[in-house]
Structures are given as structure tokens and as C-alpha cells.
Design an enzyme around this catalytic site. Sequence first.
Site, PDB file in Angstrom:
ATOM      1  N   LYS A   1       0.836  -1.210   0.000  1.00 38.91           N
ATOM      2  CA  LYS A   1       0.000   0.000   0.000  1.00 38.91           C
ATOM      3  C   LYS A   1       0.867   1.254   0.000  1.00 38.91           C
ATOM      4  CE  LYS A   1      -1.603   1.641   4.044  1.00 38.91           C
ATOM      5  NZ  LYS A   1      -1.442   3.073   4.329  1.00 38.91           N
ATOM      6  N   ASN A   2       1.875   1.271   0.857  1.00 42.62           N
ATOM      7  CA  ASN A   2       2.679   2.490   1.005  1.00 42.62           C
ATOM      8  C   ASN A   2       3.581   2.759  -0.190  1.00 42.62           C
ATOM      9  OD1 ASN A   2       1.445   2.900   3.388  1.00 42.62           O
ATOM     10  ND2 ASN A   2       3.224   2.477   4.698  1.00 42.62           N
TER      11      ASN A   2
ATOM     12  N   CYS B   1      -4.494  12.635  12.659  1.00 42.02           N
ATOM     13  CA  CYS B   1      -5.093  11.370  12.281  1.00 42.02           C
ATOM     14  C   CYS B   1      -5.061  10.455  13.476  1.00 42.02           C
ATOM     15  CB  CYS B   1      -4.354  10.735  11.119  1.00 42.02           C
ATOM     16  SG  CYS B   1      -2.780  10.045  11.582  1.00 42.02           S
TER      17      CYS B   1
ATOM     18  N   ARG C   1      -0.121  14.790  12.577  1.00 46.70           N
ATOM     19  CA  ARG C   1       0.785  14.388  11.496  1.00 46.70           C
ATOM     20  C   ARG C   1       1.185  15.630  10.720  1.00 46.70           C
ATOM     21  NH1 ARG C   1      -0.831   8.504   9.275  1.00 46.70           N
ATOM     22  NH2 ARG C   1       1.123   7.974   8.292  1.00 46.70           N
ATOM     23  N   PRO C   2       2.112  16.401  11.269  1.00 47.63           N
ATOM     24  CA  PRO C   2       2.465  17.667  10.631  1.00 47.63           C
ATOM     25  C   PRO C   2       3.113  17.467   9.261  1.00 47.63           C
ATOM     26  CG  PRO C   2       3.942  17.198  12.481  1.00 47.63           C
ATOM     27  CD  PRO C   2       2.918  16.111  12.445  1.00 47.63           C
TER      28      PRO C   2
ATOM     29  N   ASP D   1       5.057   0.390  11.765  1.00 49.09           N
ATOM     30  CA  ASP D   1       3.824  -0.262  11.305  1.00 49.09           C
ATOM     31  C   ASP D   1       3.733  -1.729  11.737  1.00 49.09           C
ATOM     32  OD1 ASP D   1       3.161   2.101  10.153  1.00 49.09           O
ATOM     33  OD2 ASP D   1       3.445   1.471   8.085  1.00 49.09           O
TER      34      ASP D   1
ATOM     35  N   ARG E   1      -8.220  -0.661   4.918  1.00 46.46           N
ATOM     36  CA  ARG E   1      -7.331   0.330   4.292  1.00 46.46           C
ATOM     37  C   ARG E   1      -5.979  -0.287   3.934  1.00 46.46           C
ATOM     38  NH1 ARG E   1      -6.252   4.918   8.021  1.00 46.46           N
ATOM     39  NH2 ARG E   1      -4.642   5.084   6.445  1.00 46.46           N
TER      40      ARG E   1
HETATM   41  C1  UD1 Z   1       4.662   6.771   6.241  1.00 46.61           C
HETATM   42  C2  UD1 Z   1       3.776   5.561   6.088  1.00 46.61           C
HETATM   43  C3  UD1 Z   1       3.329   5.052   7.445  1.00 46.61           C
HETATM   44  C4  UD1 Z   1       4.533   4.786   8.320  1.00 46.61           C
HETATM   45  C5  UD1 Z   1       5.433   6.010   8.384  1.00 46.61           C
HETATM   46  C6  UD1 Z   1       6.728   5.761   9.141  1.00 46.61           C
HETATM   47  C7  UD1 Z   1       2.684   5.920   3.956  1.00 46.61           C
HETATM   48  C8  UD1 Z   1       1.408   6.211   3.218  1.00 46.61           C
HETATM   49  N1  UD1 Z   1       2.607   5.934   5.290  1.00 46.61           N
HETATM   50  O1  UD1 Z   1       3.873   7.786   6.856  1.00 46.61           O
HETATM   51  O2  UD1 Z   1       2.583   3.843   7.256  1.00 46.61           O
HETATM   52  O3  UD1 Z   1       4.088   4.473   9.626  1.00 46.61           O
HETATM   53  O4  UD1 Z   1       5.782   6.434   7.051  1.00 46.61           O
HETATM   54  O5  UD1 Z   1       7.413   4.703   8.585  1.00 46.61           O
HETATM   55  O6  UD1 Z   1       3.709   5.641   3.356  1.00 46.61           O
HETATM   56  N2  UD1 Z   1       6.807  14.509  10.686  1.00 46.61           N
HETATM   57  C9  UD1 Z   1       6.898  15.841  11.030  1.00 46.61           C
HETATM   58  N3  UD1 Z   1       6.861  16.780  10.040  1.00 46.61           N
HETATM   59  C10 UD1 Z   1       6.728  16.445   8.723  1.00 46.61           C
HETATM   60  C11 UD1 Z   1       6.631  15.079   8.382  1.00 46.61           C
HETATM   61  C12 UD1 Z   1       6.675  14.129   9.388  1.00 46.61           C
HETATM   62  O7  UD1 Z   1       7.026  16.193  12.207  1.00 46.61           O
HETATM   63  O8  UD1 Z   1       6.692  17.347   7.859  1.00 46.61           O
HETATM   64  C13 UD1 Z   1       6.856  13.486  11.757  1.00 46.61           C
HETATM   65  C14 UD1 Z   1       5.529  12.707  11.880  1.00 46.61           C
HETATM   66  O9  UD1 Z   1       4.620  13.382  12.695  1.00 46.61           O
HETATM   67  C15 UD1 Z   1       5.981  11.401  12.491  1.00 46.61           C
HETATM   68  C16 UD1 Z   1       7.359  11.195  11.878  1.00 46.61           C
HETATM   69  O10 UD1 Z   1       7.780  12.473  11.407  1.00 46.61           O
HETATM   70  O11 UD1 Z   1       6.092  11.517  13.880  1.00 46.61           O
HETATM   71  C17 UD1 Z   1       7.404  10.191  10.767  1.00 46.61           C
HETATM   72  O12 UD1 Z   1       6.530  10.567   9.748  1.00 46.61           O
HETATM   73  P1  UD1 Z   1       6.729  10.187   8.216  1.00 46.61           P
HETATM   74  O13 UD1 Z   1       7.965   9.370   8.022  1.00 46.61           O
HETATM   75  O14 UD1 Z   1       6.567  11.420   7.422  1.00 46.61           O
HETATM   76  O15 UD1 Z   1       5.476   9.228   8.001  1.00 46.61           O
HETATM   77  P2  UD1 Z   1       4.400   9.306   6.858  1.00 46.61           P
HETATM   78  O16 UD1 Z   1       5.047   9.596   5.558  1.00 46.61           O
HETATM   79  O17 UD1 Z   1       3.255  10.143   7.306  1.00 46.61           O
END
Ligand code: UD1
Length: 419
Positions: A22-23, A116, A121-122, A306, A398
Site C-alpha cells: 500500500k505504502n 489522524c 501528522r504535521p 507499522d 485500508r
Molecule cells: C509513512 C507511512 C506510514 C509509516 C510512516 C513511518 C505511507 C502512506 N505511510 O507515513 O505507514 O508508519 O511512514 O514509517 O507511506 N513529521 C513531522 N513533520 C513532517 C513530516 C513528518 O514532524 O513534515 C513526523 C511525523 O509526525 C511522524 C514522523 O515524522 O512523527 C514520521 O513521519 P513520516 O515518516 O513522514 O510518516 P508518513 O510519511 O506520514
Amino acid sequence: MQKLVIEGGNRLSGELNIQGAKNSALPLLAACILADGETMLHNCPRLSDVYAACRILGSLGCECKADVNDITVKALSPCGCCVPDELMREMRSSIVFLGAVLGRVGECSLSFPGGCELGPRPIDMHLAALRKMGAEITERYGLLHCVCKSGLRGADINLGFPSVGATENVMLAAVRARGVTRILNAAREPEITDLAQFLKCCGARITGEGSGAVTVEGVEKLHGCEYSVMPDRIAAATMMSAAAVTGGELELIGARASDLGAVIPVFEEMGCRIYTYSDRLYISRRGQLSAVSLIRTMPYPGFPTDAQAPVMAALATACGTSMIVENIFENRYRHVDELARMGASIKAEGKVAVIDGVPRLYGAKVRAMDLRGGAALAVAALGAEGITEISDIKYIDRGYESLESQLRALGAKARRESF
Ligand code: UD1
């Protein structure tokens, strides 16, 4: 409304084809916007999030056809630039469309994905990077408007944290930008490598994917291609948990040992036997599981956040005390209270969860609180005595292609019921 009904106690055994990731499928679908002509993606998982991504593509004026696990996308020119609010809400990871639409059209409007079920999720890193590439971004009343009329330009982007989504968004924005983009402290997840491989099949110039430094040299155009989505390493880890908890024996076809480097030693510590081959993974366990000393979730190549919930469900009946430290998301222990209803003895505070293994879990009425937490309840139910009813299975849908059919094919008593 539907629920998953699982009667525990059956050993799982047999072969299972691991679904497409999915990811990986989601950013690949977003990437199709950047390619002229037709793109065919094979091995797309049949999931509600994937269909939501198809609807976003449709709303942007792309033709999108799904045929079992194949999705064909034709990005028509000119492409739209507004993602409707209801579609953004349907799938919060839709933020990955931002880089692709901006890269193609030079403008993108969408609503802020917001918090979420895993906590806030910033997207600050996504926005800072795109600003550095020349985008002007305004945020008002939950709406984001990004514009870059003269086109994006390459830049050096240093991510404060190796965010998966931010790395993907920058890569998508950079492939057709003017000049070279270097992403430092880039995420190294296998899904990032899959996205880079796909973009290269479309004519992009990318090096360093899978390392912490990705370089993208912008090209004028990308063309469509045919590509197969990588196997889902989290679905594989979930099925490994199911095999472990039922004392079962599974051959997971497509599971790649290279993607599961931090996961395999945890199952070995639990007492599972694992053999890996180029295209499959074999796991078996007879008798009670052993506790593991410490699991820390980390960015790849560390233990994936995950997989934390399904593995915790397996540890709930292990002999001894296990500890987990969740370092990625703030709110990722919502399955703990539900597991407690089944008799688990788990204490979670802040980042830490301590799991005291109990001899057995008992079937109960529980609720999926998020995708992986829902899968954890299914894992626990398979090993529990009696019948478990899991509600709110929209979360499970999902990320898992008809989980009950997959489990039934391996000997479990699992069915979906409407109520
Ligand atoms: C993706 C995956 C999710 C997985 C996660 C971590 C998808 C669709 N989802 O989510 O299943 O659990 O990677 O492996 O691929 N953060 C910030 N600022 C930002 C971006 C992120 O503070 O601009 C923080 C997030 O709040 C979180 C951490 O960084 O605490 C990791 O987030 P991120 O790696 O971005 O995860 P996703 O891409 O949302």
C-alpha cells in the site's frame, strides 16, 4: 457496518502470496500524474486507500482504470490542480499528491491533511522543502494553496527527520524541476527505492535512493511505463505474527528478507524458525513463544513502526516480559486497551509499552482503532480461546486485501459479517 469474526485456536499453515505494498502503490499512483501517456501498475493491492487515490486522479482529470490488481493511468494534459476536500479526508496520506501536482502543473490546492488516528501528522518538512524549491505556499482556514508559475527549481534539502512522506514529495516535485535536487537525511525505506525505480522507468534521473542522500536531476518530460509494485513488508510482518501466535507454519511468497532485516531477528528471538529465499520467506513455530528483550521502532533500516502492533499481539502470550519503545508516532498504542479486553497484560505510558506474557487470551468484542492496531487484534484473535468480534474494520480494509479470506485460506476460522 461490518465486523470481523475470528474463532481462535487453529494453527495457520500453507502458502500465501504477499499483496502489493500500500505504502508504495499510493506514491506511485501520484507519480503517474508526472508522466505523459499511459502507465500500467501491476500488483496494486485492492484496498480502499488505493481506490481513494484513483478517485483523486480522476478528480485531477486523469483517466484511471482498475482491473483486479492492475491499474492503468493516463495523465491528460492539462491536468487539474485542486484535490477536493472530501478526498483529502478520505485518505490522509493524499498529501503525496502535492509534490506530483506541483511538479506537473506548477500549482496545487488541497486541504490540510490534519491530525489522524496516530496523533498529529504535521507536514512542516514537506512545505519547507517545497518553498526552498520555489513554491509560494499560503495556508488559510485549513486550505493549502501552492503556486510556482515559473516552475520548480532544484535545491539542497536537508530534512530534520528522515520523513517518508516528505522524501517522496520532494522526489516527486524534483523529477521535472529545473536543475539538481539533493535530499539529505532522506528516508531510506524500501518504498522510497520503489518510487525511485518507478520514476527511473519513466525517464527520471535519480541516484542514491535507499541511502540517506538522494540526488534528482530534473528532466523536461517523463513518459509512461509498466511497473510492478513491491510486495508489502508490513503485510508480511503481520502474517509472520499470525504464524507465530498460532504455532503455525507459513510460506510467504514475495516476502523479501532484505526488507525485513530488523523484523526477522525479533521473530527468531521469539523462538520462530525462519528460512529466507530470494522470492519467499518460510516461518514456523511450535509451542509457546518467548518474550523479546527490547524492540525500538526506528526509521528504516530499524524496526518499522507499522509492525509494532501486530508483533505486540504475538508477544501478549509469550513466556516472559517484553518491552517496546515507539519512537515514530505519539499515539500508537491505542490497541493496548483492546488487547486488554482479551486478557492481555500490557502497560503503556508515553513511548514505552511493557508486555507481560499471559498463558492465553480469550475471545472478546473489540474495536479496531487504526489500521495496524486492527490487524493486531486479528492476530491476537487467531491465538485466543473462543470467538473475537472486531468492529470498525474499515481501518483494516485500508491496508489488507480481504484479510479474512487470506486467513481462511491458511486454515483460520475467520469471516466478515454485516450488522
Ligand atoms: C509513512 C507511512 C506510514 C509509516 C510512516 C513511518 C505511507 C502512506 N505511510 O507515513 O505507514 O508508519 O511512514 O514509517 O507511506 N513529521 C513531522 N513533520 C513532517 C513530516 C513528518 O514532524 O513534515 C513526523 C511525523 O509526525 C511522524 C514522523 O515524522 O512523527 C514520521 O513521519 P513520516 O515518516 O513522514 O510518516 P508518513 O510519511 O506520514
